[in-house]
Scaffold this motif. Structure first.
Motif, PDB file in Angstrom:
ATOM      1  N   TYR A  30       0.834  -1.202   0.000  1.00  0.00           N
ATOM      2  CA  TYR A  30       0.000   0.000   0.000  1.00  0.00           C
ATOM      3  C   TYR A  30       0.875   1.261   0.000  1.00  0.00           C
ATOM      4  CZ  TYR A  30      -4.366  -2.502   1.101  1.00  0.00           C
ATOM      5  OH  TYR A  30      -5.473  -3.312   1.055  1.00  0.00           O
ATOM      6  N   SER A  31       0.455   2.282  -0.728  1.00  0.00           N
ATOM      7  CA  SER A  31       1.117   3.583  -0.683  1.00  0.00           C
ATOM      8  C   SER A  31       0.641   4.339   0.555  1.00  0.00           C
ATOM      9  CB  SER A  31       0.766   4.397  -1.933  1.00  0.00           C
ATOM     10  OG  SER A  31      -0.614   4.749  -1.927  1.00  0.00           O
ATOM     11  N   ASN A  32       1.295   5.448   0.876  1.00  0.00           N
ATOM     12  CA  ASN A  32       0.865   6.252   2.027  1.00  0.00           C
ATOM     13  C   ASN A  32      -0.586   6.701   1.880  1.00  0.00           C
ATOM     14  OD1 ASN A  32       3.324   6.013   3.261  1.00  0.00           O
ATOM     15  ND2 ASN A  32       4.075   8.036   2.686  1.00  0.00           N
ATOM     16  N   LYS A  33      -0.966   7.097   0.673  1.00  0.00           N
ATOM     17  CA  LYS A  33      -2.348   7.550   0.448  1.00  0.00           C
ATOM     18  C   LYS A  33      -3.342   6.409   0.666  1.00  0.00           C
ATOM     19  CE  LYS A  33      -5.377   9.905  -2.847  1.00  0.00           C
ATOM     20  NZ  LYS A  33      -6.500   9.004  -2.546  1.00  0.00           N
ATOM     21  N   GLU A  34      -3.006   5.225   0.160  1.00  0.00           N
ATOM     22  CA  GLU A  34      -3.891   4.071   0.324  1.00  0.00           C
ATOM     23  C   GLU A  34      -4.005   3.679   1.796  1.00  0.00           C
ATOM     24  OE1 GLU A  34      -3.275   1.791  -3.954  1.00  0.00           O
ATOM     25  OE2 GLU A  34      -1.777   1.554  -2.375  1.00  0.00           O
ATOM     26  N   ILE A  35      -2.889   3.768   2.531  1.00  0.00           N
ATOM     27  CA  ILE A  35      -2.929   3.474   3.964  1.00  0.00           C
ATOM     28  C   ILE A  35      -3.810   4.500   4.669  1.00  0.00           C
ATOM     29  CG2 ILE A  35      -1.563   3.368   6.101  1.00  0.00           C
ATOM     30  CD1 ILE A  35       0.773   2.357   4.390  1.00  0.00           C
ATOM     31  N   ASP A  75      -6.295   6.192   3.477  1.00  0.00           N
ATOM     32  CA  ASP A  75      -7.702   5.920   3.172  1.00  0.00           C
ATOM     33  C   ASP A  75      -8.222   4.734   3.981  1.00  0.00           C
ATOM     34  OD1 ASP A  75      -7.676   7.976   1.352  1.00  0.00           O
ATOM     35  OD2 ASP A  75      -7.360   6.689  -0.394  1.00  0.00           O
ATOM     36  N   THR A  76      -7.342   3.757   4.226  1.00  0.00           N
ATOM     37  CA  THR A  76      -7.746   2.543   4.934  1.00  0.00           C
ATOM     38  C   THR A  76      -7.969   2.792   6.423  1.00  0.00           C
ATOM     39  OG1 THR A  76      -6.547   1.151   3.348  1.00  0.00           O
ATOM     40  CG2 THR A  76      -7.066   0.164   5.489  1.00  0.00           C
ATOM     41  N   ILE A  77      -7.084   3.597   7.023  1.00  0.00           N
ATOM     42  CA  ILE A  77      -7.175   3.798   8.481  1.00  0.00           C
ATOM     43  C   ILE A  77      -7.784   5.157   8.838  1.00  0.00           C
ATOM     44  CG2 ILE A  77      -5.190   2.274   8.872  1.00  0.00           C
ATOM     45  CD1 ILE A  77      -3.506   4.766   9.427  1.00  0.00           C
ATOM     46  N   TYR A  78      -8.299   5.853   7.813  1.00  0.00           N
ATOM     47  CA  TYR A  78      -9.014   7.129   8.030  1.00  0.00           C
ATOM     48  C   TYR A  78      -8.135   8.186   8.711  1.00  0.00           C
ATOM     49  CZ  TYR A  78     -12.805   3.881   7.105  1.00  0.00           C
ATOM     50  OH  TYR A  78     -13.608   2.909   6.546  1.00  0.00           O
ATOM     51  N   LYS A  79      -6.907   8.310   8.214  1.00  0.00           N
ATOM     52  CA  LYS A  79      -5.987   9.350   8.665  1.00  0.00           C
ATOM     53  C   LYS A  79      -5.534  10.150   7.446  1.00  0.00           C
ATOM     54  CE  LYS A  79      -5.691   8.026  13.052  1.00  0.00           C
ATOM     55  NZ  LYS A  79      -6.118   8.880  14.174  1.00  0.00           N
ATOM     56  N   SER A  80      -4.897  11.288   7.693  1.00  0.00           N
ATOM     57  CA  SER A  80      -4.377  12.075   6.576  1.00  0.00           C
ATOM     58  C   SER A  80      -3.096  11.434   6.044  1.00  0.00           C
ATOM     59  CB  SER A  80      -4.081  13.508   7.028  1.00  0.00           C
ATOM     60  OG  SER A  80      -2.967  13.539   7.898  1.00  0.00           O
ATOM     61  N   THR A  81      -2.792  11.741   4.789  1.00  0.00           N
ATOM     62  CA  THR A  81      -1.568  11.201   4.196  1.00  0.00           C
ATOM     63  C   THR A  81      -0.341  11.689   4.954  1.00  0.00           C
ATOM     64  OG1 THR A  81      -2.619  11.159   2.010  1.00  0.00           O
ATOM     65  CG2 THR A  81      -0.225  11.019   2.059  1.00  0.00           C
ATOM     66  N   GLY A  82      -0.372  12.943   5.397  1.00  0.00           N
ATOM     67  CA  GLY A  82       0.749  13.493   6.166  1.00  0.00           C
ATOM     68  C   GLY A  82       0.966  12.746   7.473  1.00  0.00           C
ATOM     69  N   THR A  83      -0.124  12.397   8.148  1.00  0.00           N
ATOM     70  CA  THR A  83      -0.026  11.644   9.400  1.00  0.00           C
ATOM     71  C   THR A  83       0.596  10.274   9.152  1.00  0.00           C
ATOM     72  OG1 THR A  83      -1.932  12.757  10.381  1.00  0.00           O
ATOM     73  CG2 THR A  83      -1.348  10.605  11.291  1.00  0.00           C
ATOM     74  N   VAL A  84       0.143   9.608   8.096  1.00  0.00           N
ATOM     75  CA  VAL A  84       0.680   8.283   7.770  1.00  0.00           C
ATOM     76  C   VAL A  84       2.165   8.381   7.428  1.00  0.00           C
ATOM     77  CG1 VAL A  84       0.602   6.397   6.098  1.00  0.00           C
ATOM     78  CG2 VAL A  84      -1.520   7.328   7.024  1.00  0.00           C
ATOM     79  N   LYS A  85       2.524   9.413   6.664  1.00  0.00           N
ATOM     80  CA  LYS A  85       3.936   9.598   6.304  1.00  0.00           C
ATOM     81  C   LYS A  85       4.790   9.756   7.564  1.00  0.00           C
ATOM     82  CE  LYS A  85       7.003  12.462   3.486  1.00  0.00           C
ATOM     83  NZ  LYS A  85       7.082  13.628   2.567  1.00  0.00           N
ATOM     84  N   ASN A  86       4.300  10.520   8.524  1.00  0.00           N
ATOM     85  CA  ASN A  86       5.032  10.710   9.777  1.00  0.00           C
ATOM     86  C   ASN A  86       5.132   9.409  10.565  1.00  0.00           C
ATOM     87  OD1 ASN A  86       5.420  13.430   9.261  1.00  0.00           O
ATOM     88  ND2 ASN A  86       3.607  14.078  10.397  1.00  0.00           N
ATOM     89  N   GLN A  87       4.032   8.618  10.560  1.00  0.00           N
ATOM     90  CA  GLN A  87       4.046   7.357  11.289  1.00  0.00           C
ATOM     91  C   GLN A  87       4.987   6.342  10.647  1.00  0.00           C
ATOM     92  OE1 GLN A  87      -0.308   6.893  11.334  1.00  0.00           O
ATOM     93  NE2 GLN A  87      -0.248   6.928  13.571  1.00  0.00           N
ATOM     94  N   VAL A  88       5.024   6.325   9.324  1.00  0.00           N
ATOM     95  CA  VAL A  88       5.951   5.431   8.631  1.00  0.00           C
ATOM     96  C   VAL A  88       7.396   5.828   8.939  1.00  0.00           C
ATOM     97  CG1 VAL A  88       6.812   4.702   6.366  1.00  0.00           C
ATOM     98  CG2 VAL A  88       4.347   4.823   6.780  1.00  0.00           C
ATOM     99  N   SER A  89       7.658   7.131   8.967  1.00  0.00           N
ATOM    100  CA  SER A  89       9.004   7.613   9.318  1.00  0.00           C
ATOM    101  C   SER A  89       9.371   7.206  10.746  1.00  0.00           C
ATOM    102  CB  SER A  89       9.073   9.138   9.184  1.00  0.00           C
ATOM    103  OG  SER A  89       8.888   9.538   7.845  1.00  0.00           O
TER     104      SER A  89
END
Length: 214
Positions: free
Chosen positions: A169-174, A176-190
């Motif tokens: 999954y890309s950050n955007k797809e993640i 959409d799946t967990i109902y968070k912003s793409t920026g939040t997911v990017k920070n969590q992946v980092s």
């Protein structure tokens, strides 16, 4: 501005087929072609590109050897590898040599273009079908990379995100799946990569697999 792609594929019909497919999308342009990995460095010096789309198996200089040549020449253009279901060991080697993405050769135009755009943005992308095969094939393989020997534990949410990363999954797809912003997911992946002591998403997945976390 369209994404400039250098295509490296030894089989002429496959190379022409991929080029013709990409020509259907105005956001991508094939600016150069190589029939062998030995021509990659020279071709890159003659034309500017944003992404290298390269076969993993080639008879003279393989995709793995070509990746090594890129590192030796300090060339940092992102490389998207084309593979088959039976190439999990080679894909694992490509991970260690710095490849940024992996796709099966029978992907749709939309998937291929999305993957090219993803690696151009600096993301690491593995098609889900390849991920499953790679992770299964890693058992017993000697795959080494920089990481912490005893990394900090991940939270339940971080493990959920890492499993989605492992599924390709890309950050955007993640997001959409967990109902968070793409920026939040990017920070969590980092944050996940920092805890594991790795420098990209693929190594994070491999480290988690090694630890038995996913």
């Amino acid at each position: 501005m369209s994404t400039r792609v250098l295509l490296v594929e030894d089989q002429m019909l496959v190379r022409q087929g991929i080029k013709s497919l990409l020509a259907l999308d105005d956001s991508v342009e094939v600016v150069g072609e190589c029939e062998d990995g030995s021509l990659l460095i020279e071709t890159l010096r003659m034309c500017e590109c944003d992404v290298v789309l390269m076969d993993i198996r080639m008879p003279k200089v393989s995709g793995i050897e070509a990746l090594k040549a890129l590192k030796e020449n300090a060339i940092t253009v992102p490389v998207l590898m084309l593979t088959t279901f039976d190439d999990h060991a080679l894909v694992s080697s490509a991970i260690n040599e710095g490849a940024k993405g992996y796709l099966l050769k029978d992907v749709s135009l939309e998937t291929l273009v999305d993957a090219i755009k993803a690696v151009e943005r600096g993301e690491t992308l593995i098609q889900p079908a390849v991920t499953e095969k790679v992770l299964k094939g890693l058992q017993g393989l000697d795959v080494s990379f920089e990481s912490f020997d005893t990394p900090e534990s991940l939270t339940k949410k971080e493990l959920e995100i890492l499993r989605l990363v492992a599924a390709g999954y890309s950050n955007k797809e993640i997001a959409d799946t967990i109902y968070k912003s793409t920026g939040t997911v990017k920070n969590q992946v980092s944050a996940i990569m920092a805890k594991l002591g790795v420098r990209d998403r693929t190594r994070a997945v491999l480290k988690a697999l090694e630890l038995g976390w996913i």
